[in-house]
Design a protein around this motif. Structure first.
Motif, PDB file in Angstrom:
ATOM      1  N   ASP A 184       1.078  -1.555   0.310  1.00 55.41           N
ATOM      2  CA  ASP A 184      -0.010  -0.259  -0.261  1.00 55.41           C
ATOM      3  C   ASP A 184       0.900   1.341   0.113  1.00 55.41           C
ATOM      4  O   ASP A 184       0.734   2.099   0.053  1.00 55.41           O
ATOM      5  CB  ASP A 184      -0.387  -0.003   1.202  1.00 55.41           C
ATOM      6  CG  ASP A 184      -1.920  -0.915   0.979  1.00 55.41           C
ATOM      7  OD1 ASP A 184      -1.985  -1.631   0.026  1.00 55.41           O
ATOM      8  OD2 ASP A 184      -2.364  -1.045   2.169  1.00 55.41           O
ATOM      9  N   GLY A 185       2.116   1.100  -0.320  1.00 49.10           N
ATOM     10  CA  GLY A 185       2.902   2.375  -0.057  1.00 49.10           C
ATOM     11  C   GLY A 185       2.834   3.217   1.364  1.00 49.10           C
ATOM     12  O   GLY A 185       3.393   4.605   1.635  1.00 49.10           O
ATOM     13  N   GLU A 186       2.294   2.596   2.396  1.00 48.00           N
ATOM     14  CA  GLU A 186       2.632   3.204   3.241  1.00 48.00           C
ATOM     15  C   GLU A 186       4.079   3.125   4.460  1.00 48.00           C
ATOM     16  O   GLU A 186       4.782   2.412   4.569  1.00 48.00           O
ATOM     17  CB  GLU A 186       2.346   2.223   4.767  1.00 48.00           C
ATOM     18  CG  GLU A 186       0.575   2.157   4.447  1.00 48.00           C
ATOM     19  CD  GLU A 186      -0.220   3.397   4.611  1.00 48.00           C
ATOM     20  OE1 GLU A 186      -0.007   4.599   4.589  1.00 48.00           O
ATOM     21  OE2 GLU A 186      -1.678   3.537   4.301  1.00 48.00           O
ATOM     22  N   ASN A 187       3.973   4.381   4.882  1.00 52.37           N
ATOM     23  CA  ASN A 187       5.605   4.774   6.037  1.00 52.37           C
ATOM     24  C   ASN A 187       5.417   3.681   7.023  1.00 52.37           C
ATOM     25  O   ASN A 187       4.374   3.846   7.609  1.00 52.37           O
ATOM     26  CB  ASN A 187       5.307   6.138   6.751  1.00 52.37           C
ATOM     27  CG  ASN A 187       5.461   7.183   5.192  1.00 52.37           C
ATOM     28  OD1 ASN A 187       6.619   7.091   4.783  1.00 52.37           O
ATOM     29  ND2 ASN A 187       4.885   8.056   5.523  1.00 52.37           N
ATOM     30  N   ILE A 188       6.592   2.702   7.390  1.00 48.38           N
ATOM     31  CA  ILE A 188       6.499   1.711   8.106  1.00 48.38           C
ATOM     32  C   ILE A 188       7.669   2.181   9.362  1.00 48.38           C
ATOM     33  O   ILE A 188       8.519   2.632   9.125  1.00 48.38           O
ATOM     34  CB  ILE A 188       6.631   0.750   7.550  1.00 48.38           C
ATOM     35  CG1 ILE A 188       5.840   0.826   6.950  1.00 48.38           C
ATOM     36  CG2 ILE A 188       6.108  -0.676   9.057  1.00 48.38           C
ATOM     37  CD1 ILE A 188       5.676  -0.740   5.843  1.00 48.38           C
ATOM     38  N   VAL A 189       7.154   2.086  10.338  1.00 45.21           N
ATOM     39  CA  VAL A 189       8.390   1.621  11.865  1.00 45.21           C
ATOM     40  C   VAL A 189       7.840   0.839  12.391  1.00 45.21           C
ATOM     41  O   VAL A 189       6.468  -0.121  12.715  1.00 45.21           O
ATOM     42  CB  VAL A 189       7.737   3.252  12.561  1.00 45.21           C
ATOM     43  CG1 VAL A 189       5.761   3.062  13.195  1.00 45.21           C
ATOM     44  CG2 VAL A 189       9.292   2.661  13.621  1.00 45.21           C
ATOM     45  N   SER A 190       9.041  -0.285  12.731  1.00 41.58           N
ATOM     46  CA  SER A 190       8.949  -1.597  13.289  1.00 41.58           C
ATOM     47  C   SER A 190      10.277  -1.858  14.169  1.00 41.58           C
ATOM     48  O   SER A 190      10.623  -0.884  14.381  1.00 41.58           O
ATOM     49  CB  SER A 190       8.400  -3.262  12.568  1.00 41.58           C
ATOM     50  OG  SER A 190       8.289  -4.095  13.410  1.00 41.58           O
ATOM     51  N   THR A 191      10.422  -3.214  14.744  1.00 38.67           N
ATOM     52  CA  THR A 191      11.245  -3.665  15.392  1.00 38.67           C
ATOM     53  C   THR A 191      12.406  -4.890  14.630  1.00 38.67           C
ATOM     54  O   THR A 191      11.587  -4.834  13.803  1.00 38.67           O
ATOM     55  CB  THR A 191      10.837  -4.092  16.755  1.00 38.67           C
ATOM     56  OG1 THR A 191       9.985  -5.431  16.227  1.00 38.67           O
ATOM     57  CG2 THR A 191       9.619  -2.986  17.927  1.00 38.67           C
ATOM     58  N   HIS A 192      13.656  -4.546  15.199  1.00 41.63           N
ATOM     59  CA  HIS A 192      13.765  -5.223  14.347  1.00 41.63           C
ATOM     60  C   HIS A 192      14.259  -7.035  14.736  1.00 41.63           C
ATOM     61  O   HIS A 192      14.209  -7.907  13.782  1.00 41.63           O
ATOM     62  CB  HIS A 192      15.944  -5.517  15.448  1.00 41.63           C
ATOM     63  CG  HIS A 192      16.735  -4.273  15.533  1.00 41.63           C
ATOM     64  ND1 HIS A 192      17.855  -3.850  15.587  1.00 41.63           N
ATOM     65  CD2 HIS A 192      16.510  -2.607  14.542  1.00 41.63           C
ATOM     66  CE1 HIS A 192      18.756  -3.171  15.784  1.00 41.63           C
ATOM     67  NE2 HIS A 192      17.693  -2.282  14.729  1.00 41.63           N
ATOM     68  N   SER A 193      13.041  -7.234  15.531  1.00 42.29           N
ATOM     69  CA  SER A 193      12.657  -8.723  15.623  1.00 42.29           C
ATOM     70  C   SER A 193      11.835  -9.130  14.243  1.00 42.29           C
ATOM     71  O   SER A 193      11.839  -9.967  14.517  1.00 42.29           O
ATOM     72  CB  SER A 193      12.290  -9.093  17.043  1.00 42.29           C
ATOM     73  OG  SER A 193      10.766  -8.664  17.385  1.00 42.29           O
ATOM     74  N   LEU A 194      10.358  -8.087  13.859  1.00 38.30           N
ATOM     75  CA  LEU A 194      10.347  -7.995  12.468  1.00 38.30           C
ATOM     76  C   LEU A 194      11.308  -7.772  11.373  1.00 38.30           C
ATOM     77  O   LEU A 194      10.874  -9.489  11.196  1.00 38.30           O
ATOM     78  CB  LEU A 194       8.963  -7.496  12.588  1.00 38.30           C
ATOM     79  CG  LEU A 194       8.139  -7.153  11.552  1.00 38.30           C
ATOM     80  CD1 LEU A 194       7.359  -9.120  11.524  1.00 38.30           C
ATOM     81  CD2 LEU A 194       7.007  -6.406  11.701  1.00 38.30           C
ATOM     82  N   PHE A 195      11.661  -6.943  11.669  1.00 39.02           N
ATOM     83  CA  PHE A 195      12.111  -7.539  10.329  1.00 39.02           C
ATOM     84  C   PHE A 195      13.621  -8.538  10.183  1.00 39.02           C
ATOM     85  O   PHE A 195      13.478  -8.838   8.807  1.00 39.02           O
ATOM     86  CB  PHE A 195      13.780  -5.913  10.700  1.00 39.02           C
ATOM     87  CG  PHE A 195      13.695  -5.305   9.208  1.00 39.02           C
ATOM     88  CD1 PHE A 195      13.150  -4.550   8.265  1.00 39.02           C
ATOM     89  CD2 PHE A 195      15.525  -5.197   8.829  1.00 39.02           C
ATOM     90  CE1 PHE A 195      13.367  -4.694   6.795  1.00 39.02           C
ATOM     91  CE2 PHE A 195      15.897  -4.478   7.790  1.00 39.02           C
ATOM     92  CZ  PHE A 195      14.756  -4.233   6.753  1.00 39.02           C
ATOM     93  N   MET A 242      22.187  -4.941  13.312  1.00 38.60           N
ATOM     94  CA  MET A 242      21.044  -6.179  13.739  1.00 38.60           C
ATOM     95  C   MET A 242      21.941  -6.873  13.954  1.00 38.60           C
ATOM     96  O   MET A 242      22.642  -7.478  13.279  1.00 38.60           O
ATOM     97  CB  MET A 242      19.747  -6.522  12.652  1.00 38.60           C
ATOM     98  CG  MET A 242      19.512  -5.298  12.473  1.00 38.60           C
ATOM     99  SD  MET A 242      18.333  -5.853  10.534  1.00 38.60           S
ATOM    100  CE  MET A 242      18.260  -7.590  10.805  1.00 38.60           C
ATOM    101  N   ASP A 243      21.300  -8.105  14.550  1.00 40.45           N
ATOM    102  CA  ASP A 243      22.613  -9.186  14.319  1.00 40.45           C
ATOM    103  C   ASP A 243      21.786 -10.457  13.284  1.00 40.45           C
ATOM    104  O   ASP A 243      20.755 -10.841  13.319  1.00 40.45           O
ATOM    105  CB  ASP A 243      21.067 -10.723  15.590  1.00 40.45           C
ATOM    106  CG  ASP A 243      21.697  -9.945  16.812  1.00 40.45           C
ATOM    107  OD1 ASP A 243      22.270  -8.846  17.062  1.00 40.45           O
ATOM    108  OD2 ASP A 243      20.373  -9.924  17.790  1.00 40.45           O
ATOM    109  N   ILE A 289      29.561  -6.515  13.924  1.00 42.84           N
ATOM    110  CA  ILE A 289      29.280  -7.802  13.125  1.00 42.84           C
ATOM    111  C   ILE A 289      28.892  -7.524  12.627  1.00 42.84           C
ATOM    112  O   ILE A 289      28.903  -8.562  10.754  1.00 42.84           O
ATOM    113  CB  ILE A 289      28.666  -9.667  13.950  1.00 42.84           C
ATOM    114  CG1 ILE A 289      29.707  -9.196  15.346  1.00 42.84           C
ATOM    115  CG2 ILE A 289      28.138 -10.517  12.684  1.00 42.84           C
ATOM    116  CD1 ILE A 289      30.862 -10.762  14.647  1.00 42.84           C
ATOM    117  N   GLN A 290      27.543  -6.538  12.028  1.00 37.56           N
ATOM    118  CA  GLN A 290      27.271  -5.983  10.659  1.00 37.56           C
ATOM    119  C   GLN A 290      28.610  -5.624  10.468  1.00 37.56           C
ATOM    120  O   GLN A 290      28.142  -6.001   8.196  1.00 37.56           O
ATOM    121  CB  GLN A 290      26.032  -5.363  10.660  1.00 37.56           C
ATOM    122  CG  GLN A 290      25.488  -5.192   9.447  1.00 37.56           C
ATOM    123  CD  GLN A 290      23.710  -4.608  10.286  1.00 37.56           C
ATOM    124  OE1 GLN A 290      23.434  -4.259  10.839  1.00 37.56           O
ATOM    125  NE2 GLN A 290      23.163  -4.372   9.035  1.00 37.56           N
TER     126      GLN A 290
END
Length: 421
Positions: A82-93, A117-118, A210-211
């Motif tokens: 839908d082309g939305e601006n998104i904010v979320s967490t490392h665990s989901l990404f 991130m891990d 590590i990244q």
């Protein structure tokens, strides 16, 4: 390295000390963005998700599971489509799959990744099972170490997770010089970074992370920037290498505990060896009732008698698996994870107790070395320590008292404050 260049996406490492305004710059950058620009902002903590939602004038959405059974991963796919601006967490990404990657390829998103991130994790499986899978040609390992699943008739069972990771192309094996299997690793799908318009990673001492080794492993190009501020305005500047920073103000604010000849008990002696308070050392120490008691008492002695501060002002840490065994008296509710970063939740803390000695996983280090990518072990340890310390009130330029019994970790901090690192 596995390849020379995978992507033309511009990857920017915004490498500035904690508290310098990296997140403030990112919020300002998004607020000043052109109407057609779209963002995915990824942060370690839900509290920082709320900060973005309340501080950015774009209509950001966070993926949610719903009563119809739609998961957060399915919701983020809908939001991207839908082309939305998104904010979320490392665990989901970290759970992005091939469908997410396909969607990103069809969109023009800018990624802002708050902290590293891990991006590589060891998959639990025995060496004997790995040998069996190879010998029976269930899996194959190419020259780059990438694992493929060859048993097409396998439907379900004990090795389903291995099959799924291998089929996704995100499984790599580390073998010794005789090509004997040592371990296998999940790696974050590197193609994800390929399909962003631009990437910004907000961190400090990226070279020790590590990244950084992961980017080098896959041949991703990246450039360094710093953040500078003036009159509450933030902007990116040419990179100021961390070794050229002026740290005199930090040296004045960080009061490291040292024992005195008058002390009846030297509470630093629990960390007198180079390896003291590492995971392997704590495994041994926490088997013994008296050594556990000594560690707990040393930490209690520091904050109660040396500093004389209330428990509310104290933050302490060790490795998660030893937390319950060495919790100092009165500090059960004041534990802050040893890998804490990117949160302001503890910025009222004046007294810091660090019962840890950080090393990179030696097998992961050797895995990278086999691909001619070096991990800077001491820089990694120092950067992790600094991230943890900067959860305290030092991020607001207030003094802190620090108890670091590990001689290795304490020496790294001393060298940093003296600009020797």
């Amino acid at each position: 390295m596995l390849c020379k260049s995978l992507t033309e996406t511009k990857i920017n490492i915004i490498d500035s000390i904690m508290g310098s305004g990296k997140t403030s710059w990112a919020i300002q950058y998004m607020n000043e963005a052109l109407v057609y620009q779209k963002f995915i902002y990824i942060t370690p903590f839900k509290t920082e998700v709320e900060r973005v939602l309340s501080s950015v004038n774009l209509n950001f959405k966070q993926p949610e599971a719903n009563n119809a059974g739609e998961t957060k991963l399915e919701d983020i796919k809908r939001l991207i489509a839908d082309g939305e601006n998104i904010v979320s967490t490392h665990s989901l990404f970290k759970r992005v799959d091939s469908e997410v990657i396909d969607l990103l390829e069809m969109e023009n998103y800018i990624l802002i990744l708050d902290e590293v991130m891990d991006v590589i994790e060891q998959v639990k499986i025995s060496k004997d099972d790995l040998k069996m899978l190879i010998q029976n040609k269930v899996i194959e390992v190419d020259k780059k170490g990438i694992v493929s699943w060859e048993q097409v008739n396998y439907q379900q069972g004990y090795f389903e997770k291995i099959r799924n990771l291998a089929n996704s192309g995100n499984l790599m094996m580390y073998q010794d010089q005789a090509n004997e299997p040592i371990a296998i690793y999940w790696t974050f799908p590197v193609e994800t970074f390929k399909f962003f318009e631009e990437v910004f990673i907000l961190t400090y001492m990226f070279n020790g992370q590590i990244q950084r080794a992961y980017f080098d492993l896959f041949g991703l190009n990246y450039n360094y920037k710093s953040v500078i501020s003036k009159n509450e305005e933030f902007k990116l500047s040419s990179y100021i290498p961390f070794r050229e920073e002026n740290r005199s103000h930090l040296k004045n604010l960080i009061n490291i505990y040292y024992s005195s000849p008058r002390d009846k008990i030297d509470i630093n002696k629990i960390g007198k060896k180079h390896s003291s308070l590492s995971v392997s050392d704590l495994m041994k120490k926490t088997r013994n009732t008296e050594t556990k008691k000594l560690m707990r008492n040393s930490a209690y002695n520091f904050y109660r008698h040396k500093c004389n501060v209330p428990t509310e002002e104290v933050m302490w840490t060790t490795f998660q698996e030893f937390k319950d065994k060495v919790t100092p008296s009165g500090l059960k509710d004041h534990f802050v994870s040893v890998n804490a970063r990117a949160t302001n939740e503890y910025q009222h803390k004046s007294t810091c107790i660090y019962l840890a000695n950080r090393y990179t996983n030696p097998v992961i280090k050797n895995f990278f070395s086999k691909h001619d990518v070096e991990v800077e072990v001491d820089l990694f340890a120092l950067s992790e320590l600094l991230q943890w310390l900067f959860r305290s009130r030092i991020r607001t330029d207030q003094p802190i008292n620090v108890y670091i019994p590990s001689i290795r970790m304490r020496t790294l901090l001393e060298q940093y404050l003296d600009n020797e690192i």
